[in-house]
Design an enzyme around this catalytic site. Structure first.
Site, PDB file in Angstrom:
ATOM      1  N   GLU A 149      13.613  -8.651   3.749  1.00 14.94           N
ATOM      2  CA  GLU A 149      12.599  -9.696   3.965  1.00 14.94           C
ATOM      3  C   GLU A 149      11.698  -9.850   2.749  1.00 14.94           C
ATOM      4  OE1 GLU A 149       8.658 -10.674   6.745  1.00 14.94           O
ATOM      5  OE2 GLU A 149       9.667  -8.744   6.908  1.00 14.94           O
ATOM      6  N   GLU A 248       5.351 -12.319  14.993  1.00 21.03           N
ATOM      7  CA  GLU A 248       4.621 -11.339  14.190  1.00 21.03           C
ATOM      8  C   GLU A 248       3.341 -11.989  13.691  1.00 21.03           C
ATOM      9  OE1 GLU A 248       6.236  -8.194  11.080  1.00 21.03           O
ATOM     10  OE2 GLU A 248       5.578 -10.002  10.032  1.00 21.03           O
TER      11      GLU A 248
END
Length: 270
Positions: A149, A248
């Site tokens: 990521e 998130e």
């Protein structure tokens, strides 16, 4: 089609208490899946018990990040720390297997304090590619997908090595293994590149997981900010994205109150 959302219990349901208690809170809110960052300070048996009692799927965990107290945030791209990476990977596999988790985010880590990004780039990239080749093959044996990521360097972490999707794609091409994919977090994507519609279409074949939060405040997707998530979700539906999307974000207030947008989406999808 209906998009699948999972609650990140490292960020959401903090009012429920310690992380094991958040599994039940997520399940009671209606979630079928959860993701979590770092579970390694909790005995694996305790986490498994909480997850199984809640009856949710563990969608994703982050790999052991190294020594957070010393400023480490991932080991995968750190030269000289290859054995620590491999040891951390084995610990992470233990947790993932116990939790029946099929996705693991391998964090690249930060550029060492006494290095500039430019000076560090060649050796860190070489280490990252080497470690990812090893991890992709090792995790494939366990049926676990490896993910990387990009984390934006403009607002969140100026020292994080992997900071753009373009850089991540280049790394994936050098690794050349089907068992490592991109984890696209729209918060970081918007800050570094924007161009979300075309980015979704371009990166879709390489994406193994997604995450959402508003920009710049990193609160609920429907809070005030730069990203029109109603439109983004319609694009994801139109291209047939059938993977999980992790929530998130930092709730602006109570987690449940802030989930009204999700309840409306799920209700409309029915």
């Amino acid at each position: 089609m209906t998009l699948k959302f999972c609650a990140n219990i490292s960020w959401l349901f903090r009012e429920a208490g310690a992380v094991p208690l958040r599994y039940g809170a997520a399940a009671r809110a209606g979630f079928r899946g959860v993701e979590a960052a770092f579970l390694y300070d909790i005995p694996v048996e305790e986490v498994v018990k909480a997850k199984e009692e809640a009856g949710v799927e563990q969608v994703l965990i982050n790999m052991f990040p190294g020594n957070l107290a010393d400023g480490e945030l991932g080991l995968a791209a750190l030269p000289g720390r290859q054995q620590a990476f491999k040891d951390g990977l084995e610990l992470s596999i233990k947790y993932a297997n116990a939790l029946k988790c099929k996705r693991m985010h391998l964090m690249a880590g930060r550029v060492p304090v006494d290095w500039s990004r430019e000076a560090a780039l060649p050796s860190m990239e070489e280490t990252f590619v080497e470690n990812l080749k090893f991890a992709a093959a090792r995790l494939e044996k366990e049926g676990i997908l490896a993910l990387i990521e990009p984390i934006n360097s403009k607002m969140t972490d100026p020292k994080y090595f992997l900071n753009t999707p373009r850089q991540a794609l280049g790394i994936l091409q050098k690794v050349g293994h089907k068992n490592v994919k991109l984890q696209m977090d729209f918060f970081h994507q918007q800050i570094m590149d924007g161009n979300l519609t075309n980015s979704i279409k371009e990166y879709l074949p390489h994406i193994g997981h997604m995450q959402v939060s508003q920009v710049p405040g990193r609160a609920e997707p429907d809070s005030e900010g730069e990203v029109n998530y109603g439109y983004v979700f319609s694009v994801l539906e139109s291209v047939g994205y059938d993977g999980w999307i992790g929530l998130e974000y930092n709730p602006a207030g109570d987690t449940l109150t802030g989930l009204e947008w999700w309840r409306k989406y799920m209700s409309k999808a029915k």
